[in-house]
Design an enzyme around this catalytic site. Sequence first.
Site, short mmCIF file in Angstrom:
data_model
loop_
_atom_site.label_atom_id
_atom_site.label_comp_id
_atom_site.label_asym_id
_atom_site.label_seq_id
_atom_site.Cartn_x
_atom_site.Cartn_y
_atom_site.Cartn_z
N THR A 1 0.85 -1.20 0.00
CA THR A 1 0.00 0.00 0.00
C THR A 1 0.88 1.24 0.00
O THR A 1 2.10 1.17 0.07
CB THR A 1 -0.91 0.01 1.23
OG1 THR A 1 -0.12 0.31 2.40
CG2 THR A 1 -1.62 -1.32 1.41
N GLU B 1 13.84 -1.90 -0.60
CA GLU B 1 14.49 -1.67 -1.88
C GLU B 1 13.50 -1.20 -2.94
O GLU B 1 13.82 -0.39 -3.81
CB GLU B 1 15.15 -2.98 -2.35
CG GLU B 1 15.98 -2.86 -3.61
CD GLU B 1 17.35 -2.24 -3.34
OE1 GLU B 1 17.60 -1.16 -3.89
OE2 GLU B 1 18.14 -2.82 -2.58
N VAL C 1 12.11 2.76 -4.30
CA VAL C 1 12.65 3.67 -5.33
C VAL C 1 13.18 2.84 -6.48
O VAL C 1 13.46 1.65 -6.35
CB VAL C 1 13.79 4.55 -4.78
CG1 VAL C 1 13.29 5.50 -3.72
CG2 VAL C 1 14.93 3.70 -4.24
N ALA D 1 11.89 1.71 -9.22
CA ALA D 1 11.03 0.71 -9.84
C ALA D 1 11.55 -0.70 -9.60
O ALA D 1 11.51 -1.57 -10.47
CB ALA D 1 10.90 0.98 -11.33
N LEU E 1 14.69 -1.58 -9.06
CA LEU E 1 16.10 -1.78 -9.37
C LEU E 1 16.91 -1.69 -8.07
O LEU E 1 16.54 -0.96 -7.15
CB LEU E 1 16.58 -0.71 -10.35
CG LEU E 1 15.97 -0.78 -11.76
CD1 LEU E 1 16.43 0.42 -12.58
CD2 LEU E 1 16.36 -2.07 -12.46
N GLU F 1 1.51 7.06 -8.31
CA GLU F 1 1.15 6.62 -6.98
C GLU F 1 -0.35 6.33 -6.95
O GLU F 1 -1.08 6.75 -7.86
CB GLU F 1 1.49 7.72 -5.96
CG GLU F 1 2.98 7.98 -5.79
CD GLU F 1 3.70 6.79 -5.20
OE1 GLU F 1 3.39 6.39 -4.05
OE2 GLU F 1 4.58 6.23 -5.89
N ASP G 1 6.17 12.94 -4.09
CA ASP G 1 6.86 11.66 -4.29
C ASP G 1 8.33 11.88 -4.61
O ASP G 1 9.19 11.13 -4.15
CB ASP G 1 6.16 10.89 -5.42
CG ASP G 1 6.77 9.52 -5.63
OD1 ASP G 1 6.79 8.72 -4.68
OD2 ASP G 1 7.24 9.25 -6.75
N LYS H 1 11.79 10.66 -2.40
CA LYS H 1 12.94 9.95 -2.94
C LYS H 1 14.20 10.78 -2.81
O LYS H 1 15.30 10.24 -2.63
CB LYS H 1 12.72 9.62 -4.41
CG LYS H 1 11.55 8.67 -4.66
CD LYS H 1 11.24 8.57 -6.14
CE LYS H 1 10.01 7.71 -6.39
NZ LYS H 1 9.61 7.73 -7.80
#
Length: 780
Positions: A641, A692, A695, A697, A699, A753, A764, A768
């Site tokens: 979520t 992990e 952020v 996507a 990776l 999001e 967002d 990050k």
Amino acid sequence: ASPVPPAAAHRRRLRPSASGREVVSQCLKCEINQDRPMGALRIGHSQGNLPRHGSKNLLTPAAAISVEQVEVSTYLPKGDMWSVHKFGGTCMGTPQRIQNVADVVLGDSSERKLIIVSAMSKVTDMMYSLVHKAQSRDDSYTEELDKVFEKHMAAAKDLLDGENLARFLSELHSDISNLRAMLRAIYIAGHATESFSEFVVGHGELWSSQMLSYAVQKSGASCSWMDTREVLVVKPSGPDMVDPDYEESEKRLEKWFSRQPAEIIVATGFIASTAENIPTTLKRDGSDFSAAIIGSLVRARQVTIWTDVDGVFSADPRKVSEAVILSTLSYQEAWEMSYFGANVLHPRTIIPVMKDNIPIVIRNMFNLSAPGTVICKQPANEDADLDACVKSFATIDKLALVNVEGTGMAGVPGTSSAIFSAVKEVGANVIMISQASSEHSICFAVPEKEVAAVSAALHVRFREALAAGRLSKVEVIHDCSILAAVGLRMASTPGVSAILFDALAKANINVRAIAQGCSEYNITVVLKQEDCVRALRAAHSRFFLSKTTLAIGVIGPGLIGATLLNQLRDQVAILKENMNIDVRVIGITGASTMLLSETGVDLTRWKEEMQKEAKPADLANFVRHLSEDHVFPNKVLVDCTADTNVASHYYDWLKKGIHVITPNKKANSGPLDRYLKLRTLQRASYTHYFYEATVGAGLPIISTLRGLLETGDKILRIEGIFSGTLSYIFNNFEGTRSFSDVVAEAKEAGYTEPDPRDDLSGTDVARKGHYPCKGVWFET
């Protein structure tokens, strides 16, 4: 039926028949002749064709069990021609089951067979109840005796017919009459001696074995019935313990066999006699002991214990559903397992067969296709595999740990002796002892019900030492359990302890005490009773299932959650096969409904199950279902979520030993002290907190940055596109469509999001851009 004369009234003489090829056996009392071929001589009236004389029915506990002194040259053969079978109470529970037992006996191709049987199911408890009620002057003992009579009469009528039925019922009536008189005497006295009680209790085996012998005889097989009180001689060796007198028992068995050398002998389990010929028992679980003793006396090929399970399990199947049947066990392993409460055999059962290397086979009477478990010398061809070194796990509950501690103990001779002398005086059973080499403390485990007396005795014994400060405390830790790992090969295999304690640590189990003897047949740990089942399953799954077993709860089966569940569906088999990781999703919860499972959701149809079997969503109950599940030791919550409220629970979940995996940025991008609190807790425990996916996507950006810092690199600058949503929108907003349509398209494609305004407002990106990595915040 006329009364049966006492055994002492019957004596026999032998004379040749007219042909010279037979012997006439004549009872001097009743002058009944019985002709037998020389090679199949029976002395004493057997159940085969004549009424049984010298019955045990009028035996009183003070009366001697006569062994007829007749010189006969018939030899008792010993060795592999004998197979010994023991059938428990459940196997003998009904007339049909007794007939099934007879069929198994007749189906054994062994040259000679010795069959030991327990009383019919529940009968031994009924007999103990009779004695208890009679000495308590409870008049209902007569009704209970009637129930015992009716149970056996009904069984006999279903199983037997003709002359055999008449004989058995006559003997049963006689026995019940004698028992009624004896129980009446106990009722009047208000007390029953041990010998009186054991004489009464042993009748269950007499009746069940007689019925089985008649059932075998129906087929025409040569079968004799043995009252083992005429053969087995034991002597008391402690409270509720007896030791067999092998030499005297062997002599009596040879004499008995010389009178009735049948190919099949059906004998009573549980009962025996003293050297003075007083009836007694081998105490609880004595029928197994009887089989082992008799197997040793005849040097049998093997002893088969028939029960209602397929063999010996690697753990209690009531606690560990994944427990497996063990094909072999060594004598030592079976002994250790029995001591620690595993339902294998009583430890004393193993002693008689162990000295003669006679295998014991545990088999299921109700599943004849199951090969069972063989208990023997250590098999030479077993795998030396690390995981195979531990054969089984057993637990003992309801224990207390007593810790005696003080600097004055170190180097003082006699301290341990004084401690355990005090424990002995109160009659407590010490199950485990652990002492550090510094001698600063000694701790030991005793049953919870005995710990109060132990503590009081130690405080009295060491009153002066406690007052003077030589002992600092006598501490009692309640509600403990023992977990024991058993395996003969542990002694020669490095790393077993490390694997065991690693499995317990990963399941967030705290160990209070450890003990391991120099034989290394077992490793014993003491832990909280509430953790016992979880510890058992964690250890068992590590050694018997996979290196890691994960129970996963997924929060938020939306776009990200559904994608994860579909990925797991495709990967669980690969993870199990290639990486030895067993993954089970045992719960899925959304905003309004949740789906719970004890063993794992079927991921091929989780959406359908969410619609049909879902319950109203309740996050607290969902987490409780995961944390209290004892089947899987390692629990993982995956938060898919973007909910701040869900993220606020991470600390509590980690504290409960639940690992947390999340793509939710809310926990890490909020107040720094909250994040640092999470990280501190995670480092101090064996729980994991993985973020992990928050952020990049998915990776591996965070782990890459962490690795750079840990190897001494300094981060100077980070460049990148920090909003895939804004990149998509501005690449596709060319003026031909409305801005809202492009945003809707980005949301539909899964870029935004859950609330696109977090992207459009720059929130967002800010989350990050100020992101922690091993306590370092990166400005971008």
